[in-house]
Design a protein around this motif. Structure first.
Motif, short mmCIF file in Angstrom:
data_model
loop_
_atom_site.label_atom_id
_atom_site.label_comp_id
_atom_site.label_asym_id
_atom_site.label_seq_id
_atom_site.Cartn_x
_atom_site.Cartn_y
_atom_site.Cartn_z
N LEU A 1 41.43 -47.57 -4.25
CA LEU A 1 40.70 -47.78 -5.50
C LEU A 1 39.32 -48.36 -5.24
N LYS B 1 43.60 -43.70 -12.67
CA LYS B 1 42.53 -44.67 -12.93
C LYS B 1 41.14 -44.05 -12.80
N CYS B 2 40.92 -43.26 -11.75
CA CYS B 2 39.54 -42.91 -11.38
C CYS B 2 39.08 -41.52 -11.77
N PRO C 1 37.73 -42.39 -15.98
CA PRO C 1 38.20 -43.68 -16.51
C PRO C 1 37.87 -43.93 -17.98
N VAL D 1 45.43 -43.65 -8.19
CA VAL D 1 44.00 -43.34 -8.03
C VAL D 1 43.58 -42.27 -9.03
N TYR E 1 36.02 -48.61 -14.73
CA TYR E 1 36.59 -48.78 -13.39
C TYR E 1 37.15 -50.19 -13.20
N VAL F 1 36.62 -49.86 -8.01
CA VAL F 1 37.43 -50.35 -9.13
C VAL F 1 37.61 -51.87 -9.01
N ASN G 1 36.34 -46.33 -5.01
CA ASN G 1 35.73 -45.97 -6.29
C ASN G 1 35.19 -47.20 -7.02
#
Lengths: 415, 415
Positions: A278, A247-248, A251, A244, A314, A283, A281
């Motif tokens: 995820l 990735k977030c 990004p 997490v 994302y 994604v 967010n």
């Protein structure tokens, strides 16, 4: 506006030569003076920035955001200059030294590169950051910023040049191209004999254009198709947290994770929980067949192109693998050699991953987001090199230097 | 012969990956086996070399000499392999290490570059030298030698590949382009995604062609317009010895001196004696006006072009200067940043020269001919870098490596 690149290059060469004779103490004083002058001239900068913003209406919001300055952002830029003034200076460091068979005293000493070119996009803070790092490391710099930030960049450079002049230094130490056409940019990339190195800072397209067109030495930076491999011995909570975060947390940057590889033994147990987090967010998940079977409607099918892609968004590619070997092979095939991490509690696998994955930074049990000059403790960053020559990974001041051999003899000749 | 560069590049990438897992001990064993196999197959090599020599009739004598192998030269090449086996291996060295603010254990470790390309002229010894250095430093190599040495090079590589295969290693570790056309060479220089670096070894024309056409990272090597500056405090005998050595010991190489600058206070006293010594070696003197007045019939007038030229021959440009400042300015303007020396007994001037002359190697009271991997004590040399990126000056094994950051954590994420 007609500009003469050879003339600019020559001015930079002369300024670099003069700058190589300036002491660190004096350079630090100028950096502090520059910070003050930027603060004093905040109004002028905002006015120039407004001109650019007026022309930027209709462009993507995130783009306009990066272009926008306000008082607090200018203060941050000024503080950046003060931080560079406080950094230790690598110039003059002796990196090696010995006496050779003929009795020559050889020392290898750190010296400036000379003239550095920076090509970047419409982020005005890069103008001042790059100029400060080049100045501190004894290099003249020629900047070529994105045309959307033209007025802001010109104003910023004008202020820095004024500080230089007022303190008795050549304004050619920091120059900016006042013609932002692609034609001039291409000629700039081919300014052999003047540019000792060209560093592109920006997206994949800019960097590829530079690599394809440059005839001067280039340091390739910042394309990151980074992977996280979650091994069957991984701690679930740790894996989830790292995925997490990588990735977030941000990004759009090059050290964000773009792909999740997970061992088949834990895929059905771990994936739903990780993906659920995820999804908070928003994604988008692009999964291979095995992952798709587990995730069903939470994912869409990945295509071959996905494995090669740096989304900067994302979006996450997910693939189930049967071993650490398969993960390593996939990463070495599709990765961009930026930052790669394994989440595991298996000692042998951690070592294998560190040894066999070919990347600027390889991690065990940590987020890829740490590949960064500040996080590494360099106090500054001119970019993250994804090539193998000269510098690899986050580049601080030292990456802006080279060495020279200083040899003292007493009449030695070669037999 | 149609060749597929992408296929060759891919084979090299795979071989490089496999080679990165081979121990130093095992690599050294192979190097020794290669040396033996070259000795055993001397007849085959001479036969192939004869084919090339038959086609080389009518070419310049010095060129044919470099192309020619005999038993003793093959023995020297074999001994070169044994020397490389004995060199310390930089791979795995930790060049730096610390714990960052988040508790990550960061180490920077020396690793192979990956795939190295070498473009060179018709000197068959380079084939084996370069292959050995790349192999020892864990890199796959793709060689592209001069077409005049085609049969010899192919035979040499065939022998090395056979040794590799017989010992269970991929023959793709050492490959040679079997098409020596300019077209293929140009495509080779643009093999991005496969070549981590391209190193040209040869004359100015070859190197310029590579710099102009390459899209992969290049290390520019070996163009040397080297200067000797004789200060008014110089010891005459020392100055004479150094000038004669630097010019005449081996004029065709890049670290030979091409220009003599001499202070006006000692020009008429020193020049005739120095030049008389050079004349014993039939050196042609190209002098500026002031030197010409002193040397009269012993010299011809220099033109502007002379100051820029690397003669690689028994020719020396001579110029009278009025100060160390003028000497430094001249060198920085016309030099190729290779090797520059001052002959002096003045401490301040020696320091000024070392500090202000911009070159890979700067000397006091020694011949420029020492800029060399063996003379520096590296035990080997892949070339002499005249660029500032990655490596500067003589390049040994370390120049064929890069670093990677190895980061060990316990679940760290970025705040």
């Amino acid at each position: 506006m007609e500009i003469n690149l050879e003339k600019i290059g020559n001015q930079a060469k002369n300024a670099a030569y003069d700058l190589s004779l300036v002491s660190t103490e004096d350079k630090n004083k100028i950096l502090l003076a520059m910070a003050n002058d930027l603060r004093t001239k905040t109004d002028q900068i905002l006015l120039a920035n407004q001109k650019d913003l007026n022309e930027a209406k209709g462009l993507v919001k995130s783009f306009v955001d990066r272009l926008t300055l306000d008082e607090s952002r200018i203060e941050t830029i000024a503080q950046g200059l003060e931080q560079v003034a406080q950094l230790p200076n690598p110039l003059g460091d002796v990196t090696n030294g010995w006496v050779n068979h003929a009795g020559l005293q050889i020392t290898q000493k750190r010296v400036p590169l000379g003239v550095v070119g920076i090509i970047y996009e419409a982020r005005p803070n890069v103008t001042v950051d790059a100029a400060a790092l080049c100045f501190k490391s004894g290099n003249a710099v020629i900047l070529r910023g994105g045309k959307e930030a033209f007025n802001t960049n010109l104003k910023l450079v004008e202020i820095l040049q004024t500080t230089l002049k007022e303190n008795g230094y050549s304004k050619d130490t920091i120059q900016i191209l006042t013609d932002t056409s692609h034609e001039v940019a291409n000629k700039f990339m081919q300014l052999t004999g003047y540019l000792d190195v060209l560093i592109p800072r920006g997206g994949a397209k800019l960097i590829q254009t530079v690599v394809q067109n440059a005839k001067v030495p280039v340091i390739e930076t910042g394309i990151g198709n980074c992977h996280i491999y979650v091994d069957q011995t991984a701690d679930f909570e740790m894996a989830k947290k790292i995925v997490v975060n990588a990735k977030c947390q941000r990004p759009a940057v090059c050290n964000a994770a773009e792909k999740l590889l997970i061992h088949e033994d834990v895929a059905s147990k771990y994936l739903p929980g990780i993906i659920a987090e995820l999804k908070k967010n928003d994604v988008e998940i692009r999964a291979d067949e095995a992952a798709l079977e587990i995730l069903q409607d939470s994912a869409i099918p990945a295509i071959e192109e996905d494995w090669k892609t740096e989304y900067n968004d994302y979006i996450l590619g997910v693939k189930v693998v049967s071993s650490v070997d398969e993960a390593i092979k996939h990463i070495n095939q599709y990765g961009t050699k930026h930052s790669e991490t394994i989440v595991t509690n298996d000692y042998k696998k951690s070592q294998q991953f560190l040894d066999q994955v070919d990347a600027a930074a390889v991690y065990v049990n940590a987020s890829t987001r740490f590949t960064d000059g500040f996080e590494f403790g360099f106090g500054a960053e001119i970019g993250i090199s994804t090539q193998k020559l000269h510098a690899r990974g986050p580049m601080g001041l030292e990456a802006l230097t080279t060495t020279k051999y200083v040899v003292r003899g007493n009449g030695q000749i070669r037999e």
